[in-house]
Design a protein around this motif. Structure first.
Motif, PDB file in Angstrom:
ATOM      1  N   GLN A 106      26.170 -18.245  82.864  1.00 24.08           N
ATOM      2  CA  GLN A 106      27.198 -18.420  82.403  1.00 24.08           C
ATOM      3  C   GLN A 106      27.701 -20.102  81.979  1.00 24.08           C
TER       4      GLN A 106
ATOM      5  N   ALA B  60      31.020 -14.959  74.052  1.00 23.04           N
ATOM      6  CA  ALA B  60      31.664 -16.040  73.205  1.00 23.04           C
ATOM      7  C   ALA B  60      31.571 -15.531  71.785  1.00 23.04           C
TER       8      ALA B  60
ATOM      9  N   ASN C 140      34.337 -20.476  72.725  1.00 18.54           N
ATOM     10  CA  ASN C 140      34.370 -19.818  74.104  1.00 18.54           C
ATOM     11  C   ASN C 140      35.708 -19.155  74.173  1.00 18.54           C
TER      12      ASN C 140
ATOM     13  N   ARG D 210      28.604 -21.605  78.506  1.00 19.01           N
ATOM     14  CA  ARG D 210      29.934 -22.319  78.115  1.00 19.01           C
ATOM     15  C   ARG D 210      30.039 -23.747  77.863  1.00 19.01           C
TER      16      ARG D 210
END
Length: 488
Positions: free
Chosen positions: A246, A65, A305, A250
């Motif tokens: 993950q 990120a 992101n 996100r």
């Protein structure tokens, strides 16, 4: 990065020609064989066959990120790095988290160190800080790194990770005792990337405008709080949601719950290194906080992101040799090896022009070098001369090194790392064990015993136990009893 608009206009080939039919390949008559003249079909299949690049040998499984780093304290008396030059200054960053041993398709919730690789897009060029979620590592010399990683990967005969290989190496490498104690303790399986600390792990040089040298260690303390998984919780989560870390990262950013870390450094004046009780350049050791208290220098926030995982996470590259003025390496033998190995890995994996990709190229500075050509070179230098010195203009050397020189002496041979007053392999893991509560100790014993019990040879198991006994007698005694109970 320029994002192509895929929502308007006709579908085209890679060369831009309109595609008439993307559902049916061309054939010689109805039901006949496919024609080699169907270049759209051949282009699609050929591109598909080449969509993947070699995955990272280590840290293959990851997420990333973008965000920002904000300076919160005046550190100009320690470093001349411009991105650290004033309180309130912000620098764009990209952070990639990862596990270490698993391949690209492995689950997130496993007992494994986590990579913490941070790219600062500074006005003096990109600065990469490549660390982990632990302040120490398994080995202290890069010459042992390929052997260590081979023990963590699949066995050449069985095709599986083997406890025999893991514990044979760790037992024969007592320097690993400290990191293994970390790994099998409560922090061995973070609940998410947001709920763990990050560390530069290595020792680095800072130098100020006057040329004074300081040795530093970086700490990134999670503001979300430390949260971990038990072995039982992780086993369930890894099967239920292999993408748990993950997905959590996100979705938290999508919700506007931007994760942050408080950034701290430990600072040691260069003159104190020679007589410090531990070798300050040994990656298997920490600097106890009572000796060098961490001081806050900034805040790290992740708030955006990636648009495309392959382009921005898989093709992102990090190398500890990416320094900026005011920051440099130390004599840490693991760091010295990584100065070559990381860049070389990316030259092989992504290509010689990986630094030209949007995620990797400088954003607040301009790269001006005489490197040219190679696969995926975009011609950005036009007809400019490709050598230096030249009399046609172009970039020239500054005459000032990024970091200060270090004095060396002695013979050129295969030296072990120099030992300091308390530099054995067992003092710090013993201290770590004794810091734990009784419940923490019991979970550590259970985790270790469950893993060591899978070793097929008694001598390998016993050697591993003895390293923990040398760290702390109670540690070894309890571990031996637990392993014996499991092995019958």
């Amino acid at each position: 990065m320029t994002v192509q608009d895929e929502t308007t206009g006709p579908m085209t080939t890679e060369a831009g020609a309109p595609v008439a039919d993307n559902q049916n390949s061309q054939t010689a008559g109805v039901g006949g064989p496919v024609l080699v003249q169907d270049q759209h079909l051949l282009e699609k299949l050929a591109h598909f066959n080449r969509e993947r690049i070699p995955e990272r040998i280590v840290h293959a499984r990851g997420a990333g990120a973008y965000g920002k780093f904000t300076v919160t304290a005046d550190v100009t008396k320690y470093t001349r790095a411009k991105f650290l030059s004033e309180i309130g200054k912000e620098t764009e960053v990209f952070l990639r988290f990862s596990t270490v041993a698993g391949n690209l398709g492995a689950p997130d919730a496993v007992r494994d160190p986590r990579g913490f690789a941070l790219k600062f897009y500074t006005e003096e060029g990109n600065y990469d800080l490549v660390g982990n979620n632990t302040p120490v590592f398994f080995i202290k010399d890069a010459i042992k790194f390929p052997d260590f990683i081979h023990t963590q990967k699949r066995d050449p005969y069985t095709g599986s990770q083997e406890a025999d290989n893991v514990w044979d190496f760790w037992g024969l490498s007592p320097e690993s005792t400290h990191q293994v104690t970390w790994l099998f303790g409560d922090r061995g399986i973070p609940a998410s990337y947001r709920h763990m600390n990050g560390y530069g792990s290595h020792t680095f040089q800072w130098n100020n405008e006057a040329g004074e040298v300081f040795w530093v260690k970086y700490h990134f303390k999670t503001d979300q709080g430390i949260k971990n998984l038990t072995a039982e919780e992780a086993e369930v989560l890894a099967g239920k949601d292999p993408d748990s870390h993950q997905r959590d990262l996100r979705e938290s950013i999508e919700r506007g719950e931007y994760p942050t870390w408080t950034v701290q450094v430990q600072i040691m004046p260069a003159a104190e290194a020679a007589n410090y009780r531990f070798n300050p350049f040994d990656l298997t050791k920490v600097w106890p906080h009572e000796d060098y208290p961490p001081i806050e220098i900034g805040k790290l926030e992740l708030n955006r992101n990636p648009r495309n995982i392959f382009a921005e996470v898989e093709q992102s590259i990090f190398s500890p040799h990416h320094f900026v003025p005011g920051i440099g390496p130390s004599p840490d033998k693991m760091l010295q090896g990584r100065l070559f190995a990381y860049g070389d890995a990316h030259r092989y994996r992504v290509g010689i022009n990986a630094d030209l990709l949007p995620v990797n190229e400088p954003k607040a500075a301009q790269a001006r070098s005489f490197g040219r050509d190679g696969v995926m070179y975009d011609g950005r230098h036009g007809g400019a001369k490709n050598y230096e010195p030249n009399s046609f203009g172009g970039p020239a050397e500054t005459g000032r090194a990024l970091w200060e020189p270090a004095s060396v002496s002695g013979t050129t041979e295969d030296h072990p790392a120099p030992a300091h007053a308390e530099d054995d392999d067992f003092v710090q893991p013993g201290n770590l064990y004794r810091l734990m509560s009784e419940d923490e100790k019991q979970r550590l014993i259970d985790n270790l015993a469950g893993n060591i019990a899978g070793v097929s040879r008694d001598d390998i198991a016993q050697r591993a136990i003895e390293n923990f006994r040398k760290a702390d007698a109670d540690f070894g005694k309890r571990l031996e009893a637990a392993v014996q109970a499991l092995r019958g």
